[in-house]
Scaffold this motif. Structure first.
Motif, PDB file in Angstrom:
ATOM      1  N   ASP A 107      32.973  32.066  36.488  1.00 29.09           N
ATOM      2  CA  ASP A 107      32.197  33.303  36.383  1.00 29.09           C
ATOM      3  C   ASP A 107      33.056  34.523  36.726  1.00 29.09           C
ATOM      4  O   ASP A 107      32.787  35.622  36.251  1.00 29.09           O
ATOM      5  CB  ASP A 107      31.003  33.266  37.350  1.00 29.09           C
ATOM      6  CG  ASP A 107      29.933  32.285  36.895  1.00 29.09           C
ATOM      7  OD1 ASP A 107      29.941  31.907  35.710  1.00 29.09           O
ATOM      8  OD2 ASP A 107      29.090  31.901  37.738  1.00 29.09           O
ATOM      9  N   ILE A 108      34.031  34.314  37.612  1.00 29.53           N
ATOM     10  CA  ILE A 108      34.837  35.445  38.084  1.00 29.53           C
ATOM     11  C   ILE A 108      36.314  35.136  37.838  1.00 29.53           C
ATOM     12  O   ILE A 108      36.818  34.088  38.222  1.00 29.53           O
ATOM     13  CB  ILE A 108      34.603  35.718  39.577  1.00 29.53           C
ATOM     14  CG1 ILE A 108      33.100  35.892  39.866  1.00 29.53           C
ATOM     15  CG2 ILE A 108      35.363  36.977  40.004  1.00 29.53           C
ATOM     16  CD1 ILE A 108      32.763  36.056  41.333  1.00 29.53           C
ATOM     17  N   LEU A 109      36.980  36.094  37.195  1.00 28.97           N
ATOM     18  CA  LEU A 109      38.413  35.971  36.903  1.00 28.97           C
ATOM     19  C   LEU A 109      39.173  37.000  37.733  1.00 28.97           C
ATOM     20  O   LEU A 109      38.852  38.196  37.691  1.00 28.97           O
ATOM     21  CB  LEU A 109      38.655  36.227  35.408  1.00 28.97           C
ATOM     22  CG  LEU A 109      40.104  36.385  34.958  1.00 28.97           C
ATOM     23  CD1 LEU A 109      40.879  35.085  35.148  1.00 28.97           C
ATOM     24  CD2 LEU A 109      40.157  36.828  33.496  1.00 28.97           C
ATOM     25  N   PHE A 110      40.136  36.541  38.524  1.00 31.48           N
ATOM     26  CA  PHE A 110      40.986  37.435  39.313  1.00 31.48           C
ATOM     27  C   PHE A 110      42.334  37.587  38.613  1.00 31.48           C
ATOM     28  O   PHE A 110      42.941  36.579  38.212  1.00 31.48           O
ATOM     29  CB  PHE A 110      41.211  36.872  40.717  1.00 31.48           C
ATOM     30  CG  PHE A 110      39.997  37.004  41.606  1.00 31.48           C
ATOM     31  CD1 PHE A 110      39.893  38.057  42.514  1.00 31.48           C
ATOM     32  CD2 PHE A 110      38.957  36.089  41.527  1.00 31.48           C
ATOM     33  CE1 PHE A 110      38.778  38.183  43.325  1.00 31.48           C
ATOM     34  CE2 PHE A 110      37.831  36.215  42.336  1.00 31.48           C
ATOM     35  CZ  PHE A 110      37.739  37.267  43.236  1.00 31.48           C
ATOM     36  N   VAL A 111      42.775  38.848  38.487  1.00 26.78           N
ATOM     37  CA  VAL A 111      44.048  39.120  37.798  1.00 26.78           C
ATOM     38  C   VAL A 111      44.946  39.963  38.691  1.00 26.78           C
ATOM     39  O   VAL A 111      44.567  41.079  39.073  1.00 26.78           O
ATOM     40  CB  VAL A 111      43.816  39.852  36.462  1.00 26.78           C
ATOM     41  CG1 VAL A 111      45.148  40.052  35.739  1.00 26.78           C
ATOM     42  CG2 VAL A 111      42.835  39.083  35.577  1.00 26.78           C
ATOM     43  N   GLY A 112      46.110  39.441  39.032  1.00 28.34           N
ATOM     44  CA  GLY A 112      47.100  40.192  39.789  1.00 28.34           C
ATOM     45  C   GLY A 112      48.175  40.737  38.868  1.00 28.34           C
ATOM     46  O   GLY A 112      48.011  40.779  37.640  1.00 28.34           O
ATOM     47  N   GLU A 113      49.287  41.135  39.464  1.00 29.49           N
ATOM     48  CA  GLU A 113      50.355  41.770  38.678  1.00 29.49           C
ATOM     49  C   GLU A 113      51.308  40.742  38.084  1.00 29.49           C
ATOM     50  O   GLU A 113      51.561  40.740  36.880  1.00 29.49           O
ATOM     51  CB  GLU A 113      51.133  42.719  39.586  1.00 29.49           C
ATOM     52  CG  GLU A 113      50.291  43.839  40.149  1.00 29.49           C
ATOM     53  CD  GLU A 113      50.935  44.513  41.338  1.00 29.49           C
ATOM     54  OE1 GLU A 113      50.217  45.207  42.074  1.00 29.49           O
ATOM     55  OE2 GLU A 113      52.152  44.335  41.549  1.00 29.49           O
ATOM     56  N   GLY A 114      51.867  39.890  38.951  1.00 24.03           N
ATOM     57  CA  GLY A 114      52.835  38.904  38.486  1.00 24.03           C
ATOM     58  C   GLY A 114      53.161  37.942  39.609  1.00 24.03           C
ATOM     59  O   GLY A 114      52.890  38.229  40.781  1.00 24.03           O
ATOM     60  N   LYS A 246      32.230  43.156  49.071  1.00 25.90           N
ATOM     61  CA  LYS A 246      30.760  43.168  49.176  1.00 25.90           C
ATOM     62  C   LYS A 246      30.142  43.638  47.873  1.00 25.90           C
ATOM     63  O   LYS A 246      29.109  43.115  47.439  1.00 25.90           O
ATOM     64  CB  LYS A 246      30.335  44.079  50.335  1.00 25.90           C
ATOM     65  CG  LYS A 246      30.618  43.467  51.706  1.00 25.90           C
ATOM     66  CD  LYS A 246      29.990  44.274  52.825  1.00 25.90           C
ATOM     67  CE  LYS A 246      30.668  45.598  52.998  1.00 25.90           C
ATOM     68  NZ  LYS A 246      30.175  46.362  54.152  1.00 25.90           N
ATOM     69  N   MET A 247      30.776  44.600  47.220  1.00 26.06           N
ATOM     70  CA  MET A 247      30.285  45.063  45.922  1.00 26.06           C
ATOM     71  C   MET A 247      30.358  43.931  44.895  1.00 26.06           C
ATOM     72  O   MET A 247      29.421  43.719  44.118  1.00 26.06           O
ATOM     73  CB  MET A 247      31.141  46.248  45.456  1.00 26.06           C
ATOM     74  CG  MET A 247      30.694  46.867  44.158  1.00 26.06           C
ATOM     75  SD  MET A 247      31.730  48.304  43.750  1.00 26.06           S
ATOM     76  CE  MET A 247      31.080  48.682  42.124  1.00 26.06           C
ATOM     77  N   LEU A 248      31.467  43.182  44.915  1.00 32.38           N
ATOM     78  CA  LEU A 248      31.605  42.039  44.012  1.00 32.38           C
ATOM     79  C   LEU A 248      30.522  41.007  44.286  1.00 32.38           C
ATOM     80  O   LEU A 248      29.866  40.511  43.363  1.00 32.38           O
ATOM     81  CB  LEU A 248      32.996  41.409  44.190  1.00 32.38           C
ATOM     82  CG  LEU A 248      33.229  40.076  43.495  1.00 32.38           C
ATOM     83  CD1 LEU A 248      33.103  40.217  41.980  1.00 32.38           C
ATOM     84  CD2 LEU A 248      34.607  39.503  43.865  1.00 32.38           C
ATOM     85  N   ARG A 249      30.326  40.665  45.566  1.00 29.29           N
ATOM     86  CA  ARG A 249      29.304  39.673  45.937  1.00 29.29           C
ATOM     87  C   ARG A 249      27.925  40.110  45.462  1.00 29.29           C
ATOM     88  O   ARG A 249      27.192  39.320  44.857  1.00 29.29           O
ATOM     89  CB  ARG A 249      29.303  39.506  47.457  1.00 29.29           C
ATOM     90  CG  ARG A 249      28.277  38.532  47.996  1.00 29.29           C
ATOM     91  CD  ARG A 249      28.153  38.685  49.499  1.00 29.29           C
ATOM     92  NE  ARG A 249      27.677  40.021  49.846  1.00 29.29           N
ATOM     93  CZ  ARG A 249      27.732  40.544  51.074  1.00 29.29           C
ATOM     94  NH1 ARG A 249      28.242  39.847  52.066  1.00 29.29           N
ATOM     95  NH2 ARG A 249      27.272  41.756  51.300  1.00 29.29           N
ATOM     96  N   ASP A 250      27.559  41.358  45.709  1.00 29.35           N
ATOM     97  CA  ASP A 250      26.219  41.841  45.337  1.00 29.35           C
ATOM     98  C   ASP A 250      26.054  41.912  43.819  1.00 29.35           C
ATOM     99  O   ASP A 250      24.998  41.558  43.280  1.00 29.35           O
ATOM    100  CB  ASP A 250      25.968  43.224  45.959  1.00 29.35           C
ATOM    101  CG  ASP A 250      25.950  43.162  47.483  1.00 29.35           C
ATOM    102  OD1 ASP A 250      25.828  42.044  48.027  1.00 29.35           O
ATOM    103  OD2 ASP A 250      26.070  44.227  48.119  1.00 29.35           O
ATOM    104  N   TYR A 251      27.091  42.363  43.126  1.00 29.73           N
ATOM    105  CA  TYR A 251      26.999  42.478  41.670  1.00 29.73           C
ATOM    106  C   TYR A 251      26.907  41.086  41.027  1.00 29.73           C
ATOM    107  O   TYR A 251      26.140  40.871  40.086  1.00 29.73           O
ATOM    108  CB  TYR A 251      28.222  43.235  41.147  1.00 29.73           C
ATOM    109  CG  TYR A 251      28.191  43.502  39.670  1.00 29.73           C
ATOM    110  CD1 TYR A 251      27.139  44.222  39.084  1.00 29.73           C
ATOM    111  CD2 TYR A 251      29.203  43.047  38.837  1.00 29.73           C
ATOM    112  CE1 TYR A 251      27.108  44.470  37.724  1.00 29.73           C
ATOM    113  CE2 TYR A 251      29.179  43.291  37.480  1.00 29.73           C
ATOM    114  CZ  TYR A 251      28.130  44.007  36.929  1.00 29.73           C
ATOM    115  OH  TYR A 251      28.104  44.241  35.581  1.00 29.73           O
ATOM    116  N   TYR A 252      27.668  40.148  41.571  1.00 31.19           N
ATOM    117  CA  TYR A 252      27.631  38.775  41.050  1.00 31.19           C
ATOM    118  C   TYR A 252      26.248  38.159  41.249  1.00 31.19           C
ATOM    119  O   TYR A 252      25.704  37.517  40.350  1.00 31.19           O
ATOM    120  CB  TYR A 252      28.709  37.951  41.751  1.00 31.19           C
ATOM    121  CG  TYR A 252      28.812  36.513  41.289  1.00 31.19           C
ATOM    122  CD1 TYR A 252      28.766  36.190  39.944  1.00 31.19           C
ATOM    123  CD2 TYR A 252      28.966  35.479  42.213  1.00 31.19           C
ATOM    124  CE1 TYR A 252      28.872  34.867  39.520  1.00 31.19           C
ATOM    125  CE2 TYR A 252      29.070  34.159  41.805  1.00 31.19           C
ATOM    126  CZ  TYR A 252      29.016  33.877  40.457  1.00 31.19           C
ATOM    127  OH  TYR A 252      29.101  32.571  40.050  1.00 31.19           O
TER     128      TYR A 252
END
Ligand code: SF4
Length: 257
Positions: A107-114, A246-252
């Motif tokens: 459901d959630i994709l985390f993207v960093g730089e490299g 917290k914003m991510l948790r609530d939005y999810y």
């Protein structure tokens, strides 16, 4: 069953009791201090030095219909192409390409730089100190690494941990595009300025972009600071990152209703 930390204070206590090798951390801090004194860095990464030896190397064209990246139907197929990829100069210095890892239909994709040094050695994303902090950040909002997918804008380690150059990010982006299409996540979380800038096309800095939702195609994009920045400047970044989590948790939660 794992009990997640539910506040910034609990997150602090989780970190305090983490079984870490203090001597290893001390050595890394010394290295980072030496790096800082020599070169400085921004947003937890070193600035990209001029790479005159390769300036004439043109970026590879974006994939077209019939391109092997577009033909991939699974993350495993994308990973196979990444491991064999020589599309940009970053393949020359890598030990291992780092396609990403996690749930195929996360459901959630985390993207960093490299990838960094540890990621380059292990061929896995976010396994160094910043990765350990990312794992704790996930636990703080009751998530595990196995539930999400974690990857980077570029799949091979930039030399000396510099930010990816624009042509490197551009050349590698089709892999991330295909990963997003296959995963089809509810939310894309960008860790650091280079990630959110490449994904959204914005030129704004991470400080201006964090705290609000952005878009990549139909996908909501939530930017926050890279965990490496939190490690280096905890007093400055810990609180805003906790607010973003917290914003991510609530939005999810809202999306799953
Ligand atoms: S960074 Fe991306 S485009 Fe460049 S060689 Fe690695 S996988 Fe290929």
């Amino acid at each position: 069953m794992r009990k997640a930390a539910s506040s910034a204070g609990e997150l602090d206590r989780v970190e305090e009791h983490e079984d870490v090798d203090l001597w290893e951390e001390y050595g890394e801090l010394v290295d980072e201090t030496i790096d800082y004194l020599k070169t400085g860095f921004r947003d937890g990464r070193k600035p990209a030095p001029a790479d005159h030896s390769t300036e004439s190397e043109p970026p590879s064209p974006s994939p077209q219909v019939g391109d092997p990246i577009s033909a991939c139907t699974t993350l495993s197929e994308v990973a196979d192409l990444v491991h064999a990829c020589t599309r940009c100069r970053l393949h020359r210095g890598r030990r291992n390409a780092v396609p990403g890892e996690g749930r195929e239909k996360a459901d959630i994709l985390f993207v960093g730089e490299g990838p960094g040094a540890q990621e380059d050695v292990q061929g896995r994303p976010f396994v160094g100190r910043a990765g350990q902090l990312l794992t704790k950040m996930l636990a703080a909002i009751d998530l595990t690494r196995e539930e999400v997918y974690i990857t980077n804008i570029v799949k091979c380690r930039p030399p000396e941990n510099r930010n990816p150059l624009p042509d490197e990010a551009e050349t590698c982006f089709p892999y991330l595009q295909r990963q997003i299409e296959i995963i089809d996540p509810m939310i894309v979380v960008c860790l650091g300025g280079p990630a959110v800038q490449r994904i959204t096309g914005s030129t704004s800095g991470i400080t201006r972009m964090r705290g609000t939702l952005h878009r990549y195609k139909d996908y909501p994009v939530l930017p926050t600071y890279h965990p490496a920045a939190v490690l280096r400047f905890p007093d400055k970044y810990r609180r805003p990152v906790w607010n973003d989590l917290k914003m991510l948790r609530d939005y999810y939660r809202e999306l799953r209703r």
